[in-house]
Design a protein around this motif. Structure first.
Motif, mmCIF file in Angstrom:
data_model
loop_
_atom_site.group_PDB
_atom_site.id
_atom_site.type_symbol
_atom_site.label_atom_id
_atom_site.label_comp_id
_atom_site.label_asym_id
_atom_site.label_seq_id
_atom_site.Cartn_x
_atom_site.Cartn_y
_atom_site.Cartn_z
ATOM 1 N N LEU A 1 0.832 -1.200 0.000
ATOM 2 C CA LEU A 1 0.000 0.000 0.000
ATOM 3 C C LEU A 1 0.876 1.264 0.000
ATOM 4 N N LYS A 2 0.460 2.216 -0.793
ATOM 5 C CA LYS A 2 1.176 3.489 -0.841
ATOM 6 C C LYS A 2 0.541 4.456 0.154
ATOM 7 N N PRO A 3 1.301 5.399 0.663
ATOM 8 C CA PRO A 3 0.746 6.369 1.613
ATOM 9 C C PRO A 3 -0.426 7.138 1.001
ATOM 10 N N THR A 4 -1.402 7.466 1.812
ATOM 11 C CA THR A 4 -2.555 8.230 1.339
ATOM 12 C C THR A 4 -2.111 9.630 0.932
ATOM 13 N N PRO A 5 -2.454 10.055 -0.291
ATOM 14 C CA PRO A 5 -2.057 11.409 -0.718
ATOM 15 C C PRO A 5 -2.731 12.472 0.141
ATOM 16 N N VAL A 6 -2.033 13.553 0.372
ATOM 17 C CA VAL A 6 -2.565 14.650 1.193
ATOM 18 C C VAL A 6 -2.463 15.960 0.411
ATOM 19 N N SER A 7 -3.304 16.934 0.799
ATOM 20 C CA SER A 7 -3.300 18.263 0.173
ATOM 21 C C SER A 7 -2.151 19.084 0.752
ATOM 22 N N PRO A 8 -1.865 20.238 0.117
ATOM 23 C CA PRO A 8 -0.812 21.102 0.687
ATOM 24 C C PRO A 8 -1.092 21.492 2.131
ATOM 25 N N GLN A 9 -2.372 21.469 2.504
ATOM 26 C CA GLN A 9 -2.723 21.808 3.879
ATOM 27 C C GLN A 9 -2.601 20.601 4.815
ATOM 28 N N GLY A 10 -2.225 19.442 4.245
ATOM 29 C CA GLY A 10 -2.036 18.243 5.060
ATOM 30 C C GLY A 10 -3.290 17.420 5.265
ATOM 31 N N GLN A 11 -4.366 17.781 4.489
ATOM 32 C CA GLN A 11 -5.602 17.014 4.607
ATOM 33 C C GLN A 11 -5.571 15.829 3.641
ATOM 34 N N PRO A 12 -6.044 14.627 4.076
ATOM 35 C CA PRO A 12 -6.082 13.468 3.177
ATOM 36 C C PRO A 12 -6.979 13.754 1.974
ATOM 37 N N LEU A 13 -6.512 13.399 0.800
ATOM 38 C CA LEU A 13 -7.276 13.579 -0.424
ATOM 39 C C LEU A 13 -8.089 12.327 -0.722
ATOM 40 N N GLU A 14 -9.334 12.589 -1.151
ATOM 41 C CA GLU A 14 -10.165 11.445 -1.520
ATOM 42 C C GLU A 14 -9.685 10.885 -2.851
ATOM 43 N N ALA A 15 -9.580 9.582 -2.909
ATOM 44 C CA ALA A 15 -9.132 8.925 -4.134
ATOM 45 C C ALA A 15 -9.807 7.567 -4.213
ATOM 46 N N PRO A 16 -10.079 7.108 -5.430
ATOM 47 C CA PRO A 16 -10.696 5.787 -5.570
ATOM 48 C C PRO A 16 -9.750 4.700 -5.030
ATOM 49 N N PRO A 17 -10.307 3.629 -4.503
ATOM 50 C CA PRO A 17 -9.453 2.561 -3.976
ATOM 51 C C PRO A 17 -8.518 2.016 -5.056
ATOM 52 N N SER A 18 -7.315 1.765 -4.681
ATOM 53 C CA SER A 18 -6.351 1.184 -5.612
ATOM 54 C C SER A 18 -6.651 -0.305 -5.794
ATOM 55 N N PRO A 19 -6.122 -0.926 -6.866
ATOM 56 C CA PRO A 19 -6.325 -2.369 -7.045
ATOM 57 C C PRO A 19 -5.869 -3.185 -5.825
ATOM 58 N N VAL A 20 -4.812 -2.743 -5.189
ATOM 59 C CA VAL A 20 -4.327 -3.460 -4.009
ATOM 60 C C VAL A 20 -5.343 -3.365 -2.871
ATOM 61 N N GLU A 21 -5.892 -2.172 -2.665
ATOM 62 C CA GLU A 21 -6.889 -1.990 -1.610
ATOM 63 C C GLU A 21 -8.143 -2.810 -1.887
ATOM 64 N N LEU A 22 -8.562 -2.859 -3.150
ATOM 65 C CA LEU A 22 -9.732 -3.664 -3.513
ATOM 66 C C LEU A 22 -9.491 -5.150 -3.253
ATOM 67 N N LYS A 23 -8.278 -5.578 -3.558
ATOM 68 C CA LYS A 23 -7.937 -6.989 -3.328
ATOM 69 C C LYS A 23 -7.944 -7.297 -1.833
ATOM 70 N N ILE A 24 -7.430 -6.370 -1.026
ATOM 71 C CA ILE A 24 -7.436 -6.563 0.428
ATOM 72 C C ILE A 24 -8.866 -6.658 0.954
ATOM 73 N N GLN A 25 -9.737 -5.784 0.444
ATOM 74 C CA GLN A 25 -11.137 -5.822 0.856
ATOM 75 C C GLN A 25 -11.793 -7.151 0.484
ATOM 76 N N GLN A 26 -11.494 -7.616 -0.721
ATOM 77 C CA GLN A 26 -12.064 -8.872 -1.194
ATOM 78 C C GLN A 26 -11.613 -10.050 -0.319
ATOM 79 N N LEU A 27 -10.325 -10.110 -0.049
ATOM 80 C CA LEU A 27 -9.792 -11.209 0.760
ATOM 81 C C LEU A 27 -10.278 -11.133 2.205
ATOM 82 N N THR A 28 -10.434 -9.930 2.715
ATOM 83 C CA THR A 28 -10.928 -9.756 4.074
ATOM 84 C C THR A 28 -12.348 -10.290 4.213
ATOM 85 N N GLU A 29 -13.188 -9.971 3.223
ATOM 86 C CA GLU A 29 -14.560 -10.469 3.240
ATOM 87 C C GLU A 29 -14.599 -11.983 3.103
#
Length: 210
Positions: A70-98
């Motif tokens: 997993l790569k670090p969550t991108p953040v804005s210049p103000q240090g706020q986490p940016l919303e981004a669609p789940p990466s393929p790795v995150e989707l795979k983790i969700q699938q295996l977890t379920e």
């Protein structure tokens, strides 16, 4: 006179001619093949339960490996986490977890352990019982593939069960040996079907009800 006594002793030692009553009959002779055929199918079921329990553990290993990617969550210049669609790795983790959650609901660990205990108990009992029944009917055993493979299967049951404490402590070597022993057990068990069927036909031919 001595020769006559030896002949009588030999006759007394032969467990045939109705000496043991129903134990020599067809009813008892059929118990062994029926029980062992059932245990063969139950062995396959126990193997399935064990494989599912193994899948529970290996899925967690896969999840742990994916989390390292997993790569670090991108953040804005103000240090706020940016919303981004789940990466393929995150989707795979969700699938295996379920998938793992669903497998855990199956209680495969306890069911496999219980199935193994039943196999060991009834398997050893009927392995010995089958040999005794042959002796009751004929007064002797018949060394050959069926007898030797049956003895090997009984030993493999005991060896596989003896690995349980080490497996519970997390030994991968014990788990691999457990799988190997039980795979060999299934192959030997399957080889018993044709030889056992031939013996069954002979038992039916030479026995009477009950």
């Amino acid at each position: 006179m001595i020769h006559h006594q030896l002949v009588l002793l030999k006759q007394d030692a032969v467990a045939v001619d109705g000496q043991f009553g129903i134990l020599e009959g067809r009813t008892v002779a059929l118990i062994h093949p029926i029980v062992m055929a059932s245990l063969f199918l139950y062995t396959l079921w126990a193997g399935y339960l064990g494989w599912q329990w193994r899948r529970v553990r290996t899925i967690q290993d896969e999840i742990n490996q994916l989390k390292k990617q997993l790569k670090p969550t991108p953040v804005s210049p103000q240090g706020q986490p940016l919303e981004a669609p789940p990466s393929p790795v995150e989707l795979k983790i969700q699938q295996l977890t379920e998938e793992r959650k669903e497998l855990l609901k199956g209680s495969y660990r306890d069911r496999h352990y219980n199935a193994g205990s039943i196999l060991l108990g009834f398997g050893v009992l009927e392995a010995v019982g089958g040999g005794l029944n042959t002796w009751f009917r004929t007064g002797k055993l018949f060394p050959g593939p069926h007898l030797f493979a049956g003895a090997a299967i009984t030993v493999l049951w005991a060896l596989a069960a003896a690995l349980a404490p080490s497996m519970q402590k997390g030994s991968e070597t014990a788990r691999s040996l457990h799988i190997a022993l039980n795979t060999l057990n299934v192959l030997l068990f399957a080889s018993q079907i044709p030889t056992g069927f031939d013996i069954l036909l002979k038992a039916i031919e030479y026995t009477k009800w009950p």
